[in-house]
Scaffold this active site. Structure first.
Site, PDB file in Angstrom:
ATOM      1  N   GLU A 117     101.856  80.921  67.775  1.00  0.00           N
ATOM      2  CA  GLU A 117     101.291  81.587  68.833  1.00  0.00           C
ATOM      3  C   GLU A 117     100.139  82.414  68.277  1.00  0.00           C
ATOM      4  O   GLU A 117     100.225  82.999  67.105  1.00  0.00           O
ATOM      5  CB  GLU A 117     102.360  82.651  69.519  1.00  0.00           C
ATOM      6  N   LYS A 119      98.524  86.054  67.658  1.00  0.00           N
ATOM      7  CA  LYS A 119      99.184  87.385  67.411  1.00  0.00           C
ATOM      8  C   LYS A 119      97.838  88.316  68.214  1.00  0.00           C
ATOM      9  O   LYS A 119      96.755  88.394  67.858  1.00  0.00           O
ATOM     10  CB  LYS A 119      99.157  87.964  66.120  1.00  0.00           C
ATOM     11  N   ASP A 121      95.976  91.370  69.477  1.00  0.00           N
ATOM     12  CA  ASP A 121      96.053  92.784  69.163  1.00  0.00           C
ATOM     13  C   ASP A 121      95.934  93.851  70.267  1.00  0.00           C
ATOM     14  O   ASP A 121      95.034  94.171  70.694  1.00  0.00           O
ATOM     15  CB  ASP A 121      94.600  92.942  68.275  1.00  0.00           C
ATOM     16  N   TYR A 229     105.373  87.107  76.003  1.00  0.00           N
ATOM     17  CA  TYR A 229     105.509  86.102  74.980  1.00  0.00           C
ATOM     18  C   TYR A 229     106.939  86.043  74.529  1.00  0.00           C
ATOM     19  O   TYR A 229     107.532  84.988  73.931  1.00  0.00           O
ATOM     20  CB  TYR A 229     104.852  86.148  73.743  1.00  0.00           C
ATOM     21  N   LYS A 318      98.616  87.404  58.906  1.00  0.00           N
ATOM     22  CA  LYS A 318      97.435  88.421  59.267  1.00  0.00           C
ATOM     23  C   LYS A 318      96.144  87.728  58.707  1.00  0.00           C
ATOM     24  O   LYS A 318      96.092  87.200  57.571  1.00  0.00           O
ATOM     25  CB  LYS A 318      97.507  89.701  58.791  1.00  0.00           C
ATOM     26  N   CYS A 412      71.324 122.698  56.099  1.00  0.00           N
ATOM     27  CA  CYS A 412      71.034 121.587  57.016  1.00  0.00           C
ATOM     28  C   CYS A 412      69.845 120.814  56.325  1.00  0.00           C
ATOM     29  O   CYS A 412      68.807 121.469  56.103  1.00  0.00           O
ATOM     30  CB  CYS A 412      70.716 121.938  58.496  1.00  0.00           C
ATOM     31  N   CYS A 415      66.630 121.607  58.663  1.00  0.00           N
ATOM     32  CA  CYS A 415      65.971 122.874  58.914  1.00  0.00           C
ATOM     33  C   CYS A 415      66.393 123.973  57.931  1.00  0.00           C
ATOM     34  O   CYS A 415      65.626 124.889  57.986  1.00  0.00           O
ATOM     35  CB  CYS A 415      66.563 123.270  60.413  1.00  0.00           C
ATOM     36  N   CYS A 430      75.427 122.279  61.935  1.00  0.00           N
ATOM     37  CA  CYS A 430      74.220 123.226  61.884  1.00  0.00           C
ATOM     38  C   CYS A 430      74.320 123.889  63.188  1.00  0.00           C
ATOM     39  O   CYS A 430      74.149 123.265  64.199  1.00  0.00           O
ATOM     40  CB  CYS A 430      73.077 122.088  61.464  1.00  0.00           C
ATOM     41  N   CYS A 435      66.940 123.975  65.020  1.00  0.00           N
ATOM     42  CA  CYS A 435      66.972 123.062  64.236  1.00  0.00           C
ATOM     43  C   CYS A 435      66.085 121.787  64.493  1.00  0.00           C
ATOM     44  O   CYS A 435      66.603 121.149  65.727  1.00  0.00           O
ATOM     45  CB  CYS A 435      68.256 122.613  63.735  1.00  0.00           C
TER      46      CYS A 435
END
Ligand code: IVH
Length: 677
Positions: A117, A119, A121, A229, A318, A412, A415, A430, A435
Site C-alpha cells: 500500500e 504510505k 504522509d 487502512y 521509505k 544590519c 542600514c 534590526c 532601515c
C-alpha cells in the site's frame, strides 16, 4: 423529497442522516454524485430545521455538526483498546530481503502473500463505531494513550458519521491516516501568507495542526482528507480474514480507502511496485513518503506478532528524499519587513524535484552555525515534504582549504545599525525603524492591493523613490509632488498623475485596510477587519488596554501584546500623526447609524447557541451589514436567529409570525446578504 409524511421527527431525522451520509460518500469518496449541490443543501436544511424544532434530536454524529462545535479547554485523553504501533523502516532492497526472510523463517519456510500500500504522509488516527455510528476518534499520542479529537474528525467530509449498511459489526474500530492534499495545503498557505500568519512547512504538519485544534470550527475550514487502512477491532460476525479483505470491507462500509494497493508475492514483484511508485507518486494529489508492505493473512499476522514497538508482519519502505549537491557561492543576509535577519545560502543552480533551485534559507543563525555552512562548501540540498528546500549537510571532504566559518553580522547589512536578539527569540533583528530594507518592505506592504491599494507603485518604483530620496517612509507618500515624480527616469506626467490619484484615493481606504497596511506584527487582513469592526476608530483601538483587547473574539494574548506595543512605539505614534495630518481617514464609517448596508433598518434577535460563531461574532457580522441586534422579539423584529437549545424567544417569534432562521439560513444569509429574506 419532503412530501412524504413521517411517523415521527426522530425517524425523519434518521432517514435524512442516512441519505446525507450516502450522498457524502458518493461525492467525497466515490467521486460520483447523484444529486446537485442544491438538492444536497435542501436535505441539510430540512435536517437543521428538524433539529432546531426538536433539539433533543441533535446528536454528535449528525451531519449538522460538521461545521465544528466550538472550543474545548483541552483534548481529552483516550486510552487505546490496542496500542497504535509504529512501523519498522526499510531503506533499500537489502532491508526488504532481510525482512521477507525473517517472515518466511517465522512461518516455517512458507512464502507469504504480501499486500503493498502507499504510505500516506499524514497523522494516524483511530475511529470507533458502535452500531454503525461514529462514537470516538483519537490520535496516536504515545501509542497507548492518544488525544480525543472526535469533534474535529467529524468535520472531515469523507469520514462517514454513519456506516453504509447492516453489515457493520456492533463494534468496529478502524485505523488510518488523516492528511491534507497538495492543493488544499497550497491554498491554505496562500491564505495564511495573505493574513500574515506563519506558514506550515508541509502538508503533514498542516494536517496534524488542524486535527489537534482545540476549536473544531477551525478544523472544519481546513479541507482535510483521510484514508483508512486497517481494522483494529471487529466484534461481530464476518470479520475479514486478510488485509485485502479488510480493505474491501472498509470500502464497502463507506470509508475512503486509497485505491493503489496490490497483492504481491516474491521480492521481484515488490521491487517492481516500488519502482513504479517512485516516479508516479509525484503525480498523486497527496504526499506519500513510501510504501507499506503487509503480510496479507490475518492468521499469519497473528502468528508473527509484534515486538514492543513494531509489528513483525509489516514494514515501511521509505522513498529517499530528493537530494542534490551544489556549491555555495555566497551566504546572504535578508532583512524582512519586521527586521528579522535571515541567512540564505546561494549556490550553483541544481534541479531538484522538478524545479531549479539556487537558494535555500538557513532559518536562523543557530541553524547555520550547527551545520557550519561556509562559502565554497559543497552542500547537500534536499526537498522532502517541505516547500522550501533545505541545506541538510556539508560534504566536509570537499571543503576547500581556507574556507572561513560564516559569522552573522553584528550590524544590519542594510542600514549599519546594531542588531539585537530579543529575549526568548532565536532571531536576530534590526530594530531601526528607518532601515531602508524595512522601509522598502513596509512601503510595499502599505501600498499593496489588500492594504491601501496604491497599485501603480510597484517595488521597482518604490526603490527608485527611496534612492532619489523623494521618499523616506510610509508617511512620505502623502507628500509626493507631481513635478518631482514626472522628472524621474521612466515616469512622465501620466504615471505621476496616476500614482498621485491612487494615493489621494487611499486616504478613504478605511480603518481595516489602514490597520493591515501598517504592518503591525500578527495583524493580518482578517485580524485588521475584526479590530476595525470592533473599534471603529484608530484612537479607540490605540487606547484600549491589553485586557480589553484579549476579550475581543479572535484576539489572543500575542496579538493583544503586539497591538499594544505598536501603539506605544514612538516611531508608530509619529507615523500615525503624520498620516492623520495628511488626511488619511482613521475611522470606519459607522454603517449602521448612517443607514448604509443591505440590512439597514432590520432588527435581529439571537437565541440559543450557534455552532460556528459566538454571539459577539454574530452581532458584529449583523452590524457590519447595517443591521441591529436586539434582545427581545417584537412584531418589528426582522428575523430570529435560532441556534441549538433556543429559549422562549423562538416561541414568541412563532406566535408573532416573525421569520425564524436556523444557523444554516443565517450562514446562507451572510454569504448573500443582499438576497437574504
Ligand atoms: S499500517 C501496526 N498502512 O505510517 C501498524 N500505516 O511510520 C499499522 N501510515 O503509524 C500501520 N500509511 O500512521 C499503515 N497504508 C498504511 C499507512 C500507514 C501511512 C502511517 C501510520 C503509521 C506510520 C508508521
Amino acid at each position: 423529497m419532503s412530501s412524504r409524511s413521517w411517523p415521527s421527527p426522530a425517524e425523519e431525522a434518521e432517514h435524512l442522516r442516512r441519505e446525507i451520509a450516502r450522498h457524502n460518500r458518493l461525492y467525497y469518496v466515490e467521486d460520483h454524485p447523484e444529486i446537485t449541490d442544491f438538492e444536497y443543501d435542501q436535505l441539510m436544511r430540512r435536517l437543521r430545521q428538524l433539529e432546531a424544532q426538536h433539539p433533543e434530536l441533535v446528536s454528535a454524529d449528525s451531519p449538522t455538526q460538521r461545521l465544528g462545535t466550538g472550543r474545548v479547554e483541552k483534548l481529552p485523553p483516550v486510552i487505546h483498546s490496542r496500542p497504535l504501533l509504529s512501523l519498522d523502516n526499510a531503506y533499500d532492497e537489502g532491508d526488504l530481503r532481510a525482512w521477507l526472510q525473517r517472515v518466511r523463517d517465522l512461518l516455517g519456510g512458507r512464502e507469504p502473500q504480501i499486500v503493498a500500500e502507499l504510505k500516506i504522509d499524514g497523522l494516524s488516527i483511530t475511529l470507533i463505531y458502535e452500531e454503525g455510528h461514529l462514537k470516538e476518534a483519537a490520535t496516536r499520542g504515545d501509542g497507548t494513550t492518544g488525544e480525543g479529537v472526535l469533534p474535529n474528525v467529524q468535520t472531515i467530509r469523507s469520514i462517514p458519521l454513519v456506516l453504509r449498511d447492516s453489515l457493520a459489526p456492533p463494534l468496529l474500530e478502524v485505523r488510518g491516516e488523516v492528511f491534507m492534499s497538495k492543493k488544499a495545503f497550497n491554498d491554505l498557505n496562500a491564505t495564511r501568507e495573505r493574513e500574515g500568519e506563519p506558514l506550515f512547512a508541509n502538508p503533514r504538519n498542516a494536517a496534524a495542526g488542524s486535527v489537534r485544534q482545540l476549536d473544531s470550527t477551525i478544523t472544519a475550514r481546513r479541507k482535510l482528507s483521510a484514508f483508512l487502512y486497517a481494522v483494529a477491532r471487529w466484534e461481530g460476525e464476518n470479520a475479514p480474514a486478510t488485509q485485502t479483505e479488510q480493505l474491501g470491507a472498509l470500502t464497502h462500509l463507506g470509508f475512503p480507502v486509497c485505491a493503489h494497493h496490490s497483492r504481491l508475492d516474491g521480492i521481484d514483484s515488490i521491487l517492481a511496485f516500488l519502482e513504479t511508485w517512485r516516479e508516479k507518486r509525484k503525480d498523486l494529489p497527496f504526499e506519500t513518503d513510501g510504501v507499506v508492505l503487509k503480510v496479507d493473512s490475518m492468521a499469519d499476522q497473528e502468528r508473527l506478532g509484534s515486538t514492543a514497538k513494531f509489528p513483525r508482519w509489516a514494514i515501511a519502505y521509505k522513498f529517499p528524499p530528493e537530494e542534490a549537491l551544489s556549491r555555495v557561492t555566497a551566504i546572504a543576509i535578508q532583512v524582512g519587513r519586521t527586521g528579522v535577519l535571515t541567512p540564505v545560502a546561494e549556490f550553483e543552480p541544481v534541479n531538484l524535484a522538478g524545479t531549479t533551485v539556487r537558494r535555500a534559507t538557513l532559518h536562523n543563525y543557530e541553524d547555520l552555525a550547527r551545520k557550519d555552512v561556509r562559502v565554497g562548501d559543497t552542500v547537500a540540498v534536499e526537498k522532502g515534504g517541505d516547500v522550501i528546500p533545505k541545506v541538510t549537510r556539508v560534504i566536509l571532504e570537499r571543503r576547500p582549504a581556507g574556507a572561513a566559518p560564516f559569522e552573522m553580522p553584528s550590524v544590519c547589512p542594510e542600514c549599519g545599525e546594531a542588531v539585537v536578539r530579543e529575549p526568548g527569540e532565536v532571531a536576530l533583528r534590526c530594530v531601526n525603524p528607518s532601515c531602508p530594507a524595512q522601509v522598502q518592505e513596509a512601503i510595499g506592504h502599505f501600498v499593496s492591493r489588500r492594504a491601501m491599494d496604491i497599485e501603480s507603485l510597484g517595488d521597482e518604483r518604490i526603490v527608485q523613490l527611496l534612492e532619489a530620496r523623494l521618499l523616506g517612509g510610509i508617511a512620505g507618500l502623502y507628500e509626493l509632488r507631481k513635478e518631482d515624480l514626472a522628472a524621474l527616469p521612466r515616469w512622465g506626467e501620466k504615471s505621476a498623475e496616476k500614482v498621485l490619484s491612487e494615493i489621494e484615493k487611499s486616504k478613504e481606504a478605511g480603518l481595516a485596510r489602514l490597520l493591515f497596511g501598517l504592518g503591525i506584527r500578527h495583524v493580518g487582513e482578517k485580524m485588521a477587519k475584526i479590530l476595525a469592526e470592533r473599534f471603529h476608530d484608530l484612537d479607540a483601538l490605540a487606547s484600549t488596554s491589553e485586557e480589553d483587547l484579549v476579550a475581543v473574539p479572535g484576539v489572543g494574548p500575542e496579538i493583544a501584546r503586539s497591538v499594544q506595543s505598536y501603539f506605544r512605539t514612538p516611531g508608530s505614534i509619529a507615523l500615525i500623526d503624520q498620516l492623520r495630518r495628511a488626511g488619511v481617514r482613521m475611522s470606519e464609517k459607522a454603517r449602521s447609524s448612517s443607514g448604509g448596508g443591505p440590512w439597514s433598518g432590520r432588527s435581529f434577535v439571537l437565541t440559543g447557541t450557534l455552532a460556528a460563531m459566538s454571539r459577539d461574532e454574530a452581532t458584529l457580522k449583523i452590524e457590519a451589514l447595517g443591521g441591529k441586534v436586539s434582545s427581545s422579539v417584537s412584531k418589528k423584529t426582522y428575523a430570529v436567529i435560532a441556534g441549538s437549545e433556543p429559549g422562549g424567544k423562538l416561541e414568541k417569534a412563532r406566535d408573532l409570525g416573525v421569520r425564524v432562521w436556523d444557523e444554516g439560513d443565517f450562514a446562507n444569509a451572510l454569504e448573500d446578504p443582499e438576497a437574504a429574506r
